[in-house]
Design an enzyme around this catalytic site. Sequence first.
Site, mmCIF file in Angstrom:
data_model
loop_
_atom_site.group_PDB
_atom_site.id
_atom_site.type_symbol
_atom_site.label_atom_id
_atom_site.label_comp_id
_atom_site.label_asym_id
_atom_site.label_seq_id
_atom_site.Cartn_x
_atom_site.Cartn_y
_atom_site.Cartn_z
ATOM 1 N N GLN A 23 1.144 -0.999 0.133
ATOM 2 C CA GLN A 23 0.155 0.077 -0.014
ATOM 3 C C GLN A 23 1.028 1.109 -0.403
ATOM 4 O OE1 GLN A 23 -2.566 -1.362 3.157
ATOM 5 N NE2 GLN A 23 -3.890 -0.566 2.473
ATOM 6 N N HIS A 117 1.544 -9.662 4.385
ATOM 7 C CA HIS A 117 -0.091 -8.019 4.409
ATOM 8 C C HIS A 117 -0.828 -8.166 3.094
ATOM 9 C CE1 HIS A 117 -1.929 -4.297 6.480
ATOM 10 N NE2 HIS A 117 -2.506 -5.097 5.331
ATOM 11 N N ASN A 161 -1.566 -11.039 8.226
ATOM 12 C CA ASN A 161 -2.769 -10.425 8.044
ATOM 13 C C ASN A 161 -4.211 -10.668 7.643
ATOM 14 O OD1 ASN A 161 -3.536 -6.767 9.004
ATOM 15 N ND2 ASN A 161 -4.320 -7.380 6.762
ATOM 16 N N GLU A 162 -5.124 -9.925 8.926
ATOM 17 C CA GLU A 162 -6.506 -10.833 8.937
ATOM 18 C C GLU A 162 -6.327 -11.774 7.845
ATOM 19 O OE1 GLU A 162 -8.406 -7.213 6.783
ATOM 20 O OE2 GLU A 162 -8.096 -5.504 8.896
HETATM 21 C C1 BGC Z 1 -6.399 -3.996 6.415
HETATM 22 C C2 BGC Z 1 -6.269 -2.571 5.571
HETATM 23 C C3 BGC Z 1 -6.731 -1.987 4.580
HETATM 24 C C4 BGC Z 1 -7.920 -1.691 5.879
HETATM 25 C C5 BGC Z 1 -8.809 -0.265 5.369
HETATM 26 C C6 BGC Z 1 -7.552 -3.854 6.791
HETATM 27 O O1 BGC Z 1 -8.836 -5.006 6.184
HETATM 28 O O2 BGC Z 1 -5.577 -4.644 6.309
HETATM 29 O O3 BGC Z 1 -5.123 -3.035 4.081
HETATM 30 O O4 BGC Z 1 -6.562 -1.111 3.923
HETATM 31 O O5 BGC Z 1 -7.900 -2.862 6.428
HETATM 32 O O6 BGC Z 1 -9.337 -1.180 4.409
#
Ligand code: BGC
Length: 396
Positions: A23, A117, A161-162
């Site tokens: 990002q 990520h 991440n997530e």
């Molecule tokens: C993610 C980020 C994303 C943010 C806003 C999260 O889901 O980890 O990468 O930019 O939310 O959408």
Amino acid sequence: MPQRPPLRFPDGFLWGAATAAHQIEGNNVNNDWWAREHAAGTPVDEPSGDACDSYHRYREDIALLADVGLNTYRFSLEWSRIEPEPGFVSRANIDHYRRMVAACHESGLSPMVTLHHFTVPRWMAMQGGWRNPGAPDLFARFTESALPIVADGVEWVCTINEPNMVALSAGAEGTALTASALPAPDTLISEALVHAHRGSREVLGGIPAIKSGWTIATQAVEAEPGSEQVARDYRYPREDFFLEAARGDDFVGVQAYTRTIIGADGPRPIPDGTETTLTGWEYFPPALSIGVRNAWKLTNGAPILVTENGIATTDDARRIAYTHAALTDLHEAITEGVDIRGYLHWSALDNYEWGSYKPTFGIIAVDRSTFARTLKSSARWLGDIAKANAIAGQVP
Ligand code: BGC
């Protein structure tokens, strides 16, 4: 109105901001996202391109966060730079991320490193990504390659991440990765991610100073009266499964933005007249404490780090109001005994929001043609909170 006393946070509380490599770095030409951005007929609105050029400008980013008073910076490693071909490790890129860690220390920030990520190298995607039965081993090998980055002076490492968004978005390529009505998860991928997380933690466990965990997108699922079971069934594979898998970890990362209201037929549309943000999500600061409480319960009391929380808006006063409300609720949870170690705002910079630069989450603005950084009021406001280790009792 009488002044309410400031709400103090525990000593040593981490205050910071977060980013992710794809990002902000720019020109991550060798990963699956870049490929998707440039594929014929792509559903992606705009490509990431140079992003914020943070690959070169990370020192400036780190210095700005330190200057305003924050004490922690969460950033991620770009797997496709570190391992551009299977098994081939780029020493120069290992050194690059080591310099980022060192720059954090030089500025007085604690580095928090995310290993994965959302993006994977193209070769990994071509082997089936997380569907490849060998994926957890590939991730363990990548973790080993990345050890020189985190072995010295990185206390907090986020493995994946997530993972819930990764599993959910597997079948919804190119659409927003975070949304309030999410597709059904791919359980094969969910299980693979749990294995990958555990394998990575095992590798990281070789370095006793490291605390490792994963970071979950919590969705503040709320049931309309009579739809409680529908809500539980909705939430389990999308959130609870991943929180339960964090039991016994050194910490769990909670990431929260908005809520999802569940009626008899599943997620309800946001009612007309409700305030929404640039991502189209409901403005709903209590999402954070709801996510934190669910994580605390389902992990059986794993220490919690808020690894992401924020709002996409051009109105910085709204960002401050949102964050103030979320932090007030967070403080209440701490008072009730929830072990919360830190708060990292999403995001440090206005960045590439997975398909578009329009939703601005940053506390620092970035000029899209010169890459010039400009602090927003919210950056100074959050920095003042970090310095005081307290928030004002009153809405700013
Ligand atoms: C993610 C980020 C994303 C943010 C806003 C999260 O889901 O980890 O990468 O930019 O939310 O959408």
